[in-house]
Each structure stands twice: as C-alpha cells, then as structure tokens.
Write a protein that holds these residues in place. Sequence first.
Motif, PDB file in Angstrom:
ATOM      1  N   ALA A  40      43.194  34.667  35.135  1.00  0.00           N
ATOM      2  CA  ALA A  40      42.065  34.171  34.933  1.00  0.00           C
ATOM      3  C   ALA A  40      41.368  34.945  34.162  1.00  0.00           C
ATOM      4  O   ALA A  40      40.495  34.364  33.192  1.00  0.00           O
ATOM      5  CB  ALA A  40      41.712  34.152  36.563  1.00  0.00           C
ATOM      6  N   ILE A  41      41.089  36.290  34.322  1.00  0.00           N
ATOM      7  CA  ILE A  41      40.138  36.910  33.418  1.00  0.00           C
ATOM      8  C   ILE A  41      40.671  36.979  31.845  1.00  0.00           C
ATOM      9  O   ILE A  41      39.921  37.037  31.160  1.00  0.00           O
ATOM     10  CB  ILE A  41      39.897  38.593  34.015  1.00  0.00           C
ATOM     11  CG1 ILE A  41      38.625  39.105  33.297  1.00  0.00           C
ATOM     12  CG2 ILE A  41      41.182  39.366  33.816  1.00  0.00           C
ATOM     13  CD1 ILE A  41      37.290  38.700  33.734  1.00  0.00           C
ATOM     14  N   ALA A  42      41.784  36.928  31.760  1.00  0.00           N
ATOM     15  CA  ALA A  42      42.487  36.849  30.428  1.00  0.00           C
ATOM     16  C   ALA A  42      42.103  35.660  29.712  1.00  0.00           C
ATOM     17  O   ALA A  42      41.424  35.883  28.517  1.00  0.00           O
ATOM     18  CB  ALA A  42      44.156  36.807  30.506  1.00  0.00           C
ATOM     19  N   PHE A  43      41.899  34.626  30.157  1.00  0.00           N
ATOM     20  CA  PHE A  43      41.412  33.296  29.737  1.00  0.00           C
ATOM     21  C   PHE A  43      39.991  33.271  29.765  1.00  0.00           C
ATOM     22  O   PHE A  43      39.246  32.653  28.768  1.00  0.00           O
ATOM     23  CB  PHE A  43      42.223  32.295  29.849  1.00  0.00           C
ATOM     24  CG  PHE A  43      43.566  32.003  29.724  1.00  0.00           C
ATOM     25  CD1 PHE A  43      43.841  31.581  28.311  1.00  0.00           C
ATOM     26  CD2 PHE A  43      44.926  32.301  30.469  1.00  0.00           C
ATOM     27  CE1 PHE A  43      45.112  31.746  27.790  1.00  0.00           C
ATOM     28  CE2 PHE A  43      46.208  32.380  29.959  1.00  0.00           C
ATOM     29  CZ  PHE A  43      46.181  32.044  28.381  1.00  0.00           C
ATOM     30  N   LEU A  44      39.433  33.631  30.785  1.00  0.00           N
ATOM     31  CA  LEU A  44      38.000  32.948  31.233  1.00  0.00           C
ATOM     32  C   LEU A  44      37.078  34.089  31.091  1.00  0.00           C
ATOM     33  O   LEU A  44      35.680  33.719  31.090  1.00  0.00           O
ATOM     34  CB  LEU A  44      37.905  32.364  32.663  1.00  0.00           C
ATOM     35  CG  LEU A  44      38.886  31.330  32.941  1.00  0.00           C
ATOM     36  CD1 LEU A  44      38.998  31.042  34.387  1.00  0.00           C
ATOM     37  CD2 LEU A  44      38.341  30.050  32.184  1.00  0.00           C
ATOM     38  N   ALA A  45      37.411  35.469  30.480  1.00  0.00           N
ATOM     39  CA  ALA A  45      36.379  36.285  30.449  1.00  0.00           C
ATOM     40  C   ALA A  45      35.476  35.927  29.278  1.00  0.00           C
ATOM     41  O   ALA A  45      35.519  35.250  28.172  1.00  0.00           O
ATOM     42  CB  ALA A  45      37.118  37.648  29.967  1.00  0.00           C
ATOM     43  N   SER A  46      34.057  36.443  29.574  1.00  0.00           N
ATOM     44  CA  SER A  46      33.178  36.284  28.274  1.00  0.00           C
ATOM     45  C   SER A  46      32.540  37.650  28.123  1.00  0.00           C
ATOM     46  O   SER A  46      32.379  38.506  28.904  1.00  0.00           O
ATOM     47  CB  SER A  46      32.071  35.259  28.675  1.00  0.00           C
ATOM     48  OG  SER A  46      31.903  34.852  29.888  1.00  0.00           O
ATOM     49  N   GLU A  47      32.088  38.074  26.835  1.00  0.00           N
ATOM     50  CA  GLU A  47      31.411  39.154  26.520  1.00  0.00           C
ATOM     51  C   GLU A  47      30.294  39.292  27.076  1.00  0.00           C
ATOM     52  O   GLU A  47      29.436  38.510  27.455  1.00  0.00           O
ATOM     53  CB  GLU A  47      31.340  39.164  24.798  1.00  0.00           C
ATOM     54  CG  GLU A  47      31.128  40.699  24.342  1.00  0.00           C
ATOM     55  CD  GLU A  47      31.077  40.608  22.690  1.00  0.00           C
ATOM     56  OE1 GLU A  47      31.770  39.614  22.263  1.00  0.00           O
ATOM     57  OE2 GLU A  47      30.811  41.499  22.236  1.00  0.00           O
ATOM     58  N   GLY A  48      30.064  40.587  27.542  1.00  0.00           N
ATOM     59  CA  GLY A  48      28.873  40.973  28.111  1.00  0.00           C
ATOM     60  C   GLY A  48      28.674  40.927  29.600  1.00  0.00           C
ATOM     61  O   GLY A  48      27.613  41.257  30.293  1.00  0.00           O
ATOM     62  N   CYS A  49      29.655  40.300  30.365  1.00  0.00           N
ATOM     63  CA  CYS A  49      29.644  40.387  31.819  1.00  0.00           C
ATOM     64  C   CYS A  49      30.904  40.117  32.399  1.00  0.00           C
ATOM     65  O   CYS A  49      32.047  39.751  31.997  1.00  0.00           O
ATOM     66  CB  CYS A  49      28.895  39.002  32.350  1.00  0.00           C
ATOM     67  SG  CYS A  49      29.647  37.580  31.873  1.00  0.00           S
ATOM     68  N   ALA A  50      30.827  40.690  33.798  1.00  0.00           N
ATOM     69  CA  ALA A  50      31.889  41.009  34.395  1.00  0.00           C
ATOM     70  C   ALA A  50      32.105  39.384  35.150  1.00  0.00           C
ATOM     71  O   ALA A  50      31.395  38.564  34.827  1.00  0.00           O
ATOM     72  CB  ALA A  50      32.072  41.791  35.645  1.00  0.00           C
ATOM     73  N   LYS A  51      33.322  39.029  35.750  1.00  0.00           N
ATOM     74  CA  LYS A  51      33.468  37.705  36.275  1.00  0.00           C
ATOM     75  C   LYS A  51      33.531  37.769  37.841  1.00  0.00           C
ATOM     76  O   LYS A  51      34.594  38.773  38.299  1.00  0.00           O
ATOM     77  CB  LYS A  51      34.575  36.708  35.803  1.00  0.00           C
ATOM     78  CG  LYS A  51      34.234  36.548  34.356  1.00  0.00           C
ATOM     79  CD  LYS A  51      33.221  35.353  34.098  1.00  0.00           C
ATOM     80  CE  LYS A  51      33.169  35.075  32.581  1.00  0.00           C
ATOM     81  NZ  LYS A  51      32.375  33.739  32.592  1.00  0.00           N
ATOM     82  N   TYR A  52      32.900  36.975  38.650  1.00  0.00           N
ATOM     83  CA  TYR A  52      33.537  36.856  40.041  1.00  0.00           C
ATOM     84  C   TYR A  52      34.434  35.671  39.895  1.00  0.00           C
ATOM     85  O   TYR A  52      33.956  34.408  39.640  1.00  0.00           O
ATOM     86  CB  TYR A  52      32.227  36.466  40.707  1.00  0.00           C
ATOM     87  CG  TYR A  52      32.558  36.094  42.301  1.00  0.00           C
ATOM     88  CD1 TYR A  52      33.587  36.883  43.176  1.00  0.00           C
ATOM     89  CD2 TYR A  52      32.201  34.966  42.768  1.00  0.00           C
ATOM     90  CE1 TYR A  52      33.916  36.808  44.575  1.00  0.00           C
ATOM     91  CE2 TYR A  52      32.520  34.647  44.492  1.00  0.00           C
ATOM     92  CZ  TYR A  52      33.303  35.636  45.014  1.00  0.00           C
ATOM     93  OH  TYR A  52      33.640  35.285  46.419  1.00  0.00           O
TER      94      TYR A  52
END
Length: 463
Positions: free
Chosen positions: A198-210
């Motif tokens: 999920a993080i591999a595809f949905l990460a965005s620069e500058g923030c972590a993800k819940y």
Amino acid sequence: MADANFQCVPIISVSNESRDPFAKSKKLFLTKFNDIPQFYVRVPGRVNLIGEHIDYCGYGVCPMALKQDIVLAVSAIQTEKKLFLFNVDAKYPSFECDIENFEINVNGSPTWYQYFLCGVKGILETLPTETPPRGAQIVVDGNVPQSAGLSSSSALVSAAALAIAAVYDLKIPKEKLANLCAASERYIGTQGGGMDQAIAFLASEGCAKYIEFCPLRTTDIMLPREAVFVIAHSLVELNKAATSDFNCRVVECRLAAQLLGKIQGLTWREVRTLGDVQKQLELTLSDMVTLVKNSFHEHPYSKEEIAQTLGVTIDDLVDNSLTLNTSHVNDFKLRHRALHVYEEAIRVQKFCDICNNKDKDSLVKLGQLMSESHESLKNLYECSHPKLNKLVNLVKDVCFGARLTGAGWGGCVVALLTSENVQKFMDLLKNEYYKDLLRNNAKPWDEVIFATSPHSGATIYKD
Ligand code: ADP
Ligand code: NG1
Ligand code: MG
C-alpha cells in the motif's frame, strides 16, 4: 478478471525526472539486450513509524516511503512470450522463463527472482482472456537494505507487477495494484497484511500515511516540522520467508481471534482477524484489551486445548487456521499476541491524532508511543532481537523514542529526533555499536545509518 474501470483510470504519473537513478540499470540493459529500455519503473522501500504486526489483523498503520528504491529498466517484447531478467548486483543470477508458464515453488529460502515472479503472477491472473501474448526484457537495480524490515521484498514484487502491467498496456488503479501485490506476495509463503504494498503505491512526498484496510484507504499524516527520523541497521538480517517466525505470529493472532469469537458466541469460522472480533462485538479497542485480559490465560495454548474449545478435531484446526510452515507448532501465546495487537492499534490512533492536532510537546508524546511500541514488540510479541534492544537502549537519551521497524527478529530501528541531535546520535552509535561490528563489514555507512524523510510512491518514467 478485469472490471469495467480496469483499463481507463489514469494512475501512475509519467515523469521526465533526471535519468541518474537509472544509469546502472540502463548500462546493463544496453549490454545484455543491445538496446535502450522503453521505460523505467521505480518503487520505494518504506519505514513503518508505528503499527507493527497489526496490518494482517485488520488495523491501520503509519508508514512512510523511503528514498531507497527498486528500479527496473524495461522493454516489452511483442513477438515472444519470454521473460528475461538480469540484476545489476552480480550476486543475483540471471533468469528466464516462459512468461505465462512458470511455478513459484518455495522450499526454504526463496531465490530473488521468485519475488519478481510473484508480481508477474499477480498481473497474469487479472489479464482479460483476449490479451495478446507479450514478453519482457528487464534489468533490476535496488538499494533498499534487504531482509532488514524496510520492505525490499514488496518493493521488488510491486515493481515487477507495475512493469508487467505496463508491458500489457494495462492501466490499473493504485489501490487495486496494492491489493493485488499484497495478495501475490503471499505466493512466497508469508501471510503478510497489505502495509508494504500500500505504501509502495500510495505514498506521497512530504507526508506519512495512515493506511486502513478492507477497503484499502489512506490519509496523509503531516509529521511535525522539526521531526527527523533516523534509521539504524542492527546488521542482523532475516529473510522472512525462510523461517516460520512471521507466519507463526499471523496464526497466533488468527487463533486468538477465533477463540475470542467462540467464547463470545460469534460464528468463529467466519472470524479471521482480531479486527473482525472487535467489529462484530461493536466494542472499543480499550474494551478489547479488557476482554483479552479476562478471556485468555497467561501460559501458552496447545493445539489440543484450542481444538477442544472450538469443538473441532486437530486436523480440522490445522486445515482451517494454520499454514503449511506452522502446522508443527504447538505453543500459541494467544493472550500476549492479542494484547499487543489491540494496544498497538490504540497507539497508532494516538500517534496520528498527535500529528493531526499539532499537539504541544508532540515530539515527546510521539517518541513515548514509539518506545512503548518497542517494549510491546519485545515483551508481548517477542519479535525483537537482542541487537535491536541494544540499539534502542543505547539511543534512549539522545532521541525522543525508538523502536524496531518492520517484522523484526533483526533488521532496523527507527528513532525520532530533531536535526541538531542527528550527528550526536550517529556518532554515539558509530562508537558504541558499529565500531566492532563494522570492522569486517563491507556495507557503506549510508546503508547502515541514515536520516530519512517521506518520499513518493511507485512511478513509471519514460523519455
Ligand atoms: P525485507 O524486510 O527487506 O522485505 P524480506 O526477507 O521480506 O526482507 O525480503 C528480502 C528478499 O527480497 C531478499 O532476500 C531478496 O531475495 C529480495 N530482494 C530485495 N531487494 C532485492 C534486489 N535489489 N535484488 C534482488 N533481490 C532483492
Ligand atoms: P517486512 O518486515 O517488511 O517483511 C512484514 C509484512 C508487513 C507487516 C510487517 C510487520 C509482508 C510483505 N510484510 O514486513 O505486512 O505485517 O511485517 O508490521 O509480509
Ligand atoms: Mg519483506
């Protein structure tokens, strides 16, 4: 099978960024295939900030993508159904196969290309029947520290899937790719949740993800501006698919959920995760902590005791709830594992709330949660390692908090600090931890200890 939206959702951005990250893969591609690649794929590794071993229980986690990544140089072949694979790192042998006809038979430690084939298989399973056969020439390059809890495996599986999807001209939404890769990485034998893909595809620069699961959804988490996360490698590596440790924890959580379900009068066969139990009972996470404390004894459960309570034979229990590599296990610490899961899920919520509310003293509070998470992984989940505990102890006075990250049993710790303490932190570990260990170790410093900030997710690059 593909659904109606399968082909038409624009997903992966195409970038014209500098070619530098692709130089090594391009060079080998030219040597091996006598041509330049048609496109490149980049998929990052990740560091999980909090929420360990709870994704496969249905609970939300909070990772961010790393700068370190897997890069593929790729060309489609229109005339032949073959897959040709080379790796920039000479320790990985080249591999070729019929792209529609291969097996992933994992016995013991998987080979590197079996991870790649997991991604290929995931895409092949979704191909519409009329799809014309294709092949691919691919060179792999990667700098995510391996078997260190930074998810090099999922970066490789996800990169393979993205490349093969592009070879077949498929446009697949990122969420769908993430779910597909989470499922297909299980062909390697480990029954992970979906955090890494999920993080591999949905990460965005500058923030972590819940990241929440079923259905998969993500929320940006803006980390405090002054927060710096430093990753330190224990230099102990563990390939998760080579032992039964990881699956054993998955199975303990499943058995805890089913037993709790049975005790509470639920249809336990429909219960797979600790999250299922909470949902069906409509209780809070704190209520679940109390319920676990009141329901499970301290000492380990045997297969006999669990089977008897559920009212099934041991064979039925093994078929329904265990995995191939855990069928021999006979000690299940249900109370400890379930307590970790529900309490860690509470910590994730607190962590995200502190970031979202921009709390006063947020670094102190976040660090405290990270340290509590490590204690729980060490004592309740028993997935730490003496070297990871040593690292966490060494740094406790020069950071706000530190914890093991990823599955554990070796790998890395992640620590929270501010920029003015980074040098002090690194010097301390260089002197107190790495001095003796690194004497005979060829790893470059920036693979052993490094500060990191949130990077972007999977991307396809074309000229
Ligand atoms: P991690 O915590 O890094 O995900 P795993 O044990 O799950 O650790 O997976 C590590 C495996 O992934 C390696 O043993 C190797 O087979 C594969 N892998 C990761 N990166 C690469 C790479 N750059 N080239 C080849 N194989 C890789
Ligand atoms: P690592 O350590 O990166 O292999 C594994 C699982 C995650 C998650 C973490 C523990 C896979 C591919 N990854 O990560 O889903 O359960 O452990 O939080 O199985
Ligand atoms: Mg992995």
